[in-house]
Design a protein around this motif. Structure first.
Motif, PDB file in Angstrom:
ATOM      1  N   THR A  83       0.829  -1.200   0.000  1.00  0.00           N
ATOM      2  CA  THR A  83       0.000   0.000   0.000  1.00  0.00           C
ATOM      3  C   THR A  83       0.864   1.251   0.000  1.00  0.00           C
ATOM      4  O   THR A  83       1.829   1.365   0.758  1.00  0.00           O
ATOM      5  CB  THR A  83      -0.916   0.015   1.238  1.00  0.00           C
ATOM      6  N   GLN A  84       0.553   2.177  -0.868  1.00  0.00           N
ATOM      7  CA  GLN A  84       1.316   3.415  -0.981  1.00  0.00           C
ATOM      8  C   GLN A  84       1.074   4.285   0.242  1.00  0.00           C
ATOM      9  O   GLN A  84      -0.031   4.375   0.761  1.00  0.00           O
ATOM     10  CB  GLN A  84       0.898   4.170  -2.235  1.00  0.00           C
ATOM     11  N   SER A  85       2.111   4.945   0.733  1.00  0.00           N
ATOM     12  CA  SER A  85       1.987   5.870   1.849  1.00  0.00           C
ATOM     13  C   SER A  85       1.938   7.289   1.321  1.00  0.00           C
ATOM     14  O   SER A  85       2.717   7.667   0.440  1.00  0.00           O
ATOM     15  CB  SER A  85       3.175   5.711   2.811  1.00  0.00           C
ATOM     16  N   HIS A  86       1.037   8.086   1.834  1.00  0.00           N
ATOM     17  CA  HIS A  86       0.868   9.467   1.381  1.00  0.00           C
ATOM     18  C   HIS A  86       1.277  10.419   2.501  1.00  0.00           C
ATOM     19  O   HIS A  86       1.182  10.082   3.677  1.00  0.00           O
ATOM     20  CB  HIS A  86      -0.591   9.702   0.982  1.00  0.00           C
ATOM     21  N   ARG A  91       1.515  12.912   5.477  1.00  0.00           N
ATOM     22  CA  ARG A  91       0.557  13.215   6.540  1.00  0.00           C
ATOM     23  C   ARG A  91       0.173  14.685   6.484  1.00  0.00           C
ATOM     24  O   ARG A  91       1.027  15.554   6.283  1.00  0.00           O
ATOM     25  CB  ARG A  91       1.145  12.881   7.905  1.00  0.00           C
ATOM     26  N   ASP A 126      -5.338   8.806   9.158  1.00  0.00           N
ATOM     27  CA  ASP A 126      -4.597   7.567   8.905  1.00  0.00           C
ATOM     28  C   ASP A 126      -5.047   6.899   7.607  1.00  0.00           C
ATOM     29  O   ASP A 126      -4.226   6.407   6.823  1.00  0.00           O
ATOM     30  CB  ASP A 126      -4.784   6.597  10.070  1.00  0.00           C
ATOM     31  N   ILE A 127      -6.362   6.856   7.375  1.00  0.00           N
ATOM     32  CA  ILE A 127      -6.881   6.219   6.163  1.00  0.00           C
ATOM     33  C   ILE A 127      -6.468   7.012   4.927  1.00  0.00           C
ATOM     34  O   ILE A 127      -6.074   6.443   3.899  1.00  0.00           O
ATOM     35  CB  ILE A 127      -8.414   6.077   6.233  1.00  0.00           C
ATOM     36  N   GLN A 128      -6.522   8.342   5.000  1.00  0.00           N
ATOM     37  CA  GLN A 128      -6.113   9.160   3.855  1.00  0.00           C
ATOM     38  C   GLN A 128      -4.624   8.982   3.573  1.00  0.00           C
ATOM     39  O   GLN A 128      -4.206   8.904   2.413  1.00  0.00           O
ATOM     40  CB  GLN A 128      -6.424  10.638   4.118  1.00  0.00           C
ATOM     41  N   GLU A 129      -3.840   8.889   4.638  1.00  0.00           N
ATOM     42  CA  GLU A 129      -2.402   8.698   4.475  1.00  0.00           C
ATOM     43  C   GLU A 129      -2.108   7.357   3.800  1.00  0.00           C
ATOM     44  O   GLU A 129      -1.176   7.248   2.995  1.00  0.00           O
ATOM     45  CB  GLU A 129      -1.739   8.751   5.850  1.00  0.00           C
ATOM     46  N   ARG A 130      -2.924   6.353   4.091  1.00  0.00           N
ATOM     47  CA  ARG A 130      -2.714   5.024   3.526  1.00  0.00           C
ATOM     48  C   ARG A 130      -3.272   4.879   2.120  1.00  0.00           C
ATOM     49  O   ARG A 130      -2.641   4.303   1.233  1.00  0.00           O
ATOM     50  CB  ARG A 130      -3.367   3.983   4.446  1.00  0.00           C
ATOM     51  N   GLU A 131      -4.476   5.426   1.891  1.00  0.00           N
ATOM     52  CA  GLU A 131      -5.195   5.187   0.643  1.00  0.00           C
ATOM     53  C   GLU A 131      -5.130   6.345  -0.337  1.00  0.00           C
ATOM     54  O   GLU A 131      -5.425   6.175  -1.519  1.00  0.00           O
ATOM     55  CB  GLU A 131      -6.670   4.882   0.940  1.00  0.00           C
ATOM     56  N   ASP A 161     -11.478  -3.255   6.108  1.00  0.00           N
ATOM     57  CA  ASP A 161     -11.572  -2.716   7.465  1.00  0.00           C
ATOM     58  C   ASP A 161     -13.037  -2.611   7.871  1.00  0.00           C
ATOM     59  O   ASP A 161     -13.857  -2.080   7.108  1.00  0.00           O
ATOM     60  CB  ASP A 161     -10.928  -1.328   7.548  1.00  0.00           C
TER      61      ASP A 161
END
Length: 300
Positions: free
Chosen positions: A2-5, A7, A151-156, A184
């Motif tokens: 999963t790409q990290s975006h 914060r 957290d979800i935005q950072e992940r997705e 989730d």
């Protein structure tokens, strides 16, 4: 993998509304400054943003909203008076609001809806994801909704909205989301959005509540969005376009919130929020609960 975006660090709080439901109290006092126990509602919202790591806060204000700026500014005369009295406890409370975050302000000259208020934040936000917090929804700090959304935005990537299940008969009061499950339990994929639908036409009973983490692509959509329901530029309409085409600004996800939420936008719910929060305070709760039980028993 999963790409990290990156914060996010910026929060936008629209606060230009006239507060007509609380007249005459809001004739000269911004509705956001109405106290919830002993603290204005807007301070709870700023504290929530800071608790999620968002220390750069832009408030979108309007006419007669200067008290908002004053509340988050220093009051040297009051601080010095409390200091001379040796009242360290009240001095700390006064200084707390001015030390919370880096505050910025911009005026929404023409109240053209939530979408327009968010668009006013574009020069400050730039090309980074950001959060939007509506002041009518107070989220209990024991239920870290905004942190989960970040957290979800950072992940997705893309955008994340807060959703809450409501009774089907109440869905016409909210924006409504059509959703698909994800891996989730508390996260869904948003496939469509409708602003205040008739219950018979609603795609679900998932209502949008006042927390958003948005991709900056929303600004360009808002610039092209025509006024919708109520003659206003609706943020829901722009989010609907994002959910329909991930190529514009990534996917739209929803975090389903089941925690404690206090609605201060309605007079009855505002009073209930005060009672609930006062009952839970260590310094006020025991005596207040005793009085409340006696009042309900004897007077009701």
């Amino acid at each position: 993998m999963t790409q990290s975006h990156p914060r996010i660090s910026k929060a936008v709080i629209p606060a230009a509304g006239l507060g007509t439901r609380f007249l005459p109290a809001t004739k000269a006092t911004p509705k956001e400054m109405l106290p919830v126990v002993d603290k204005p509602a807007i301070q709870y919202v700023v504290e929530e943003a800071v608790g999620a790591g968002l220390t750069d806060v832009l408030m979108v204000t309007g006419r007669n909203k200067r008290p908002l700026e004053d509340h988050f500014d220093r009051n040297y005369e009051l601080e010095e008076a409390l200091r001379r009295k040796g009242d360290a406890q009240r001095l700390a409370k006064v200084q707390e609001s001015s030390d919370l975050a880096t505050m910025h302000y911009v005026r929404q000259g023409d109240p053209r809806g939530l979408g327009h208020a968010v668009l006013c934040a574009a020069p400050h936000v730039g090309d980074q994801p950001f959060a939007v917090l509506l002041g009518d929804d107070l989220i209990d700090p024991r239920d870290p909704l905004l942190s989960r959304m970040v957290d979800i935005q950072e992940r997705e990537g893309g955008s994340v909205i807060a959703l809450m299940e409501v009774e089907p008969a109440q869905i016409h009061l909210y924006g409504c989301a059509a959703v698909e499950p994800t891996g989730d339990d508390d996260v869904v994929k948003v496939t469509d959005l409708v602003e205040k639908p008739d219950p018979a036409d609603a795609p679900s009973n998932y209502a949008i509540i006042g927390r958003y983490v948005l991709d900056p692509a929303v600004f360009e959509i808002l610039r092209k969005t025509e006024p919708g329901r109520g003659g206003e530029i609706q943020l829901t309409d722009a989010l609907q376009k994002l959910s329909a085409d991930e190529k514009i600004g990534g996917p739209v996800h929803g975090v389903v919130f089941k925690g404690r939420r206090y609605d201060t936008g309605d007079r009855g719910d505002y009073l209930r929020a005060i009672v609930r929060l006062a009952c839970e305070r260590e310094d006020l709760g025991p005596d207040f609960r005793t009085w409340l039980r006696r009042y309900v028993t004897e007077e009701m």
